[in-house]
Design an enzyme around this catalytic site. Structure first.
Site, PDB file in Angstrom:
ATOM      1  N   HIS A  97     -26.102 -18.857  -7.763  1.00 40.39           N
ATOM      2  CA  HIS A  97     -26.545 -20.078  -7.083  1.00 40.39           C
ATOM      3  C   HIS A  97     -27.756 -20.636  -7.830  1.00 40.39           C
ATOM      4  O   HIS A  97     -27.813 -21.839  -8.079  1.00 40.39           O
ATOM      5  CB  HIS A  97     -26.885 -19.747  -5.626  1.00 40.39           C
ATOM      6  CG  HIS A  97     -27.226 -20.936  -4.794  1.00 40.39           C
ATOM      7  ND1 HIS A  97     -26.335 -21.955  -4.546  1.00 40.39           N
ATOM      8  CD2 HIS A  97     -28.373 -21.283  -4.147  1.00 40.39           C
ATOM      9  CE1 HIS A  97     -26.902 -22.869  -3.783  1.00 40.39           C
ATOM     10  NE2 HIS A  97     -28.140 -22.485  -3.530  1.00 40.39           N
ATOM     11  N   CYS A 110     -25.377 -26.423   1.105  1.00 37.26           N
ATOM     12  CA  CYS A 110     -25.075 -26.132  -0.296  1.00 37.26           C
ATOM     13  C   CYS A 110     -23.964 -25.116  -0.499  1.00 37.26           C
ATOM     14  O   CYS A 110     -23.578 -24.841  -1.630  1.00 37.26           O
ATOM     15  CB  CYS A 110     -26.342 -25.639  -0.996  1.00 37.26           C
ATOM     16  SG  CYS A 110     -27.773 -26.669  -0.663  1.00 37.26           S
ATOM     17  N   HIS A 126     -28.525 -29.577  -8.862  1.00 36.19           N
ATOM     18  CA  HIS A 126     -27.958 -29.067  -7.614  1.00 36.19           C
ATOM     19  C   HIS A 126     -27.127 -30.173  -6.975  1.00 36.19           C
ATOM     20  O   HIS A 126     -27.666 -31.162  -6.478  1.00 36.19           O
ATOM     21  CB  HIS A 126     -29.092 -28.631  -6.689  1.00 36.19           C
ATOM     22  CG  HIS A 126     -28.643 -27.809  -5.531  1.00 36.19           C
ATOM     23  ND1 HIS A 126     -27.375 -27.885  -4.999  1.00 36.19           N
ATOM     24  CD2 HIS A 126     -29.304 -26.866  -4.781  1.00 36.19           C
ATOM     25  CE1 HIS A 126     -27.263 -27.051  -3.993  1.00 36.19           C
ATOM     26  NE2 HIS A 126     -28.416 -26.419  -3.841  1.00 36.19           N
TER      27      HIS A 126
END
Length: 410
Positions: free
Chosen positions: A300, A167, A337
């Protein structure tokens, strides 16, 4: 990166491109972020009836009618198509046009799954008796597919790099582009990331119990996991001299970047956010900024119980008292995400915030976790008229952390 970054060649953002669950294009992303509503919901990309959860942030059908598809369009994976669209949009805003072969240009791109969606479809068709599926479904199987597709489409003959570290990949691609511009390897970089939904990823996160049954709720007390999304984010970065020489408009500057590793756990963040704090500290030093210079944070913020607490602990460690004062948001609350492309799309969202002098809200509802003393932006955009510097963080499985400092001066 060393603290003398201010004395090196500066990298400015001259173009933005995006595909997300909000739609195809930056305008759709901007409207979705400002709306205060999530784009996470039921989806149809694959049959998910056998899985524990049933929501994701799926990009709508596209591209829009005005987009001219190239001759190899049908051979591209969905992730490739996201990447090519976003790259062309960003290049168009920058005032440039393909081919870029005559320029000192490079492509720095990120992905987590590449053309895995098409690979799943290919092997699913192989199992029952019947006609053999077309081999073109496997043409973009590799993770480097989206970046290579962009390089071919724009005829880039300089360096082409693919970064894949879960990620944090999208932010790593921007850091690599910044380094290439500072070193003089390129004058122009097309940097970003692209990923599409695929069942293996969806099943994997579900098996970890990391996915919320409802749309994710970053930093909320009742958060229960992340929501997976898809799409692409692309930024055109240029050396300041190159942009000035051709009269380009600078939207923002990528002033600094910093990375770290938790060296702790494969899937869980360091409990005190030590790695996140180190990445932020390094990014600030690289940009020549102190904690007080940061006007907002695009975190995040996945919405998982462990990540949000650890991330804010890292922000408090790096920013000190400023962490509780500075407005904070999570783009993932809107578009989910995006895995390997999340850091790139969130950098696009951060630049939009600097340009519009506002911080987009984090959808989800409910009370902010009392353990997280964040000034989370809720419901409507928060005006920040004096905003000149923002922080964007990306924290990945394996403990890979990247922080970016983006600035905009009058």
């Amino acid at each position: 990166m060393a603290s003398e970054a201010r004395d090196r060649r500066r990298a400015v953002v001259t173009g933005l491109g995006a595909v997300s669950a909000c739609g195809w294009g930056v305008a759709a992303l901007r409207a979705g972020l400002r709306s205060g509503r999530t784009a996470i919901g039921p989806f149809q990309r694959f049959d998910h009836r056998r899985h524990r959860t049933h929501v994701a942030a799926e990009a709508p059908p596209g591209p829009p009618p005005w987009f001219v598809r190239g001759p190899r369009w049908e051979r591209l994976s969905l992730a490739d198509r996201f990447a090519v669209f976003a790259a062309r949009e960003a290049l168009g805003q920058s005032g440039l046009a393909a081919p870029l072969g005559e320029r000192a240009a490079g492509v720095f791109f990120a992905s987590s799954t590449g053309g895995l969606l098409e690979s799943e479809r290919y092997f699913a068709r192989l199992l029952p008796p019947g006609p053999r599926p077309p081999l073109r479904w496997m043409a973009s199987q590799e993770i480097n597919g989206p970046g290579d597709a962009v390089a071919r489409d724009l005829a880039v003959t300089g360096p082409v790099q693919t970064l894949s570290s879960a990620c944090a990949s999208g932010a790593l691609a921007l850091e690599a582009a910044l380094a290439a511009i500072r070193s003089g390897e390129v004058d122009l970089a097309v940097a970003g990331g692209s990923d599409s939904l695929c069942e293996i990823t969806y099943a994997g996160f579900n098996s970890l119990r990391a996915v919320d049954e409802a749309p994710c709720r970053p930093f909320r007390e009742d958060r229960a996991g992340l929501s997976i999304g898809e799409g692409a984010g692309v930024l055109v970065l240029e050396s300041l001299d190159h942009a000035r020489a051709r009269g380009a408009v600078s939207l923002a500057e990528l002033a600094g970047a910093g990375g770290s590793c938790d060296a702790s756990h494969m899937t869980a963040p360091h409990p005190q956010g030590a790695g996140a704090a180190l990445a932020v500290t390094r990014a600030l030093a690289d940009a020549g900024k102190g904690p007080g210079a940061i006007d907002f944070v695009n975190a995040h913020g996945t919405g998982t119980p462990l990540n949000d607490v650890a991330e804010f602990a890292g922000l408090e460690s790096a920013l000190g008292p400023r962490a509780r004062e500075v407005p904070l948001t999570s783009t993932k609350g809107v578009v989910g995400h995006l895995l390997g492309s999340s850091g790139a799309l969130e950098a696009v969202a951060t630049v939009l915030g600097l340009c519009d002098r506002e911080v987009h809200p984090t959808p989800g509802g409910g009370r902010v976790d009392p353990e997280i003393h964040a000034r989370l932006v809720l419901e409507t955009p928060l005006a920040v008229p004096q905003a000149r510097a923002a922080l964007s963080t990306s924290l990945a499985f394996g403990g890979c952390n990247v922080a970016l400092v983006l600035t905009r001066e009058e």
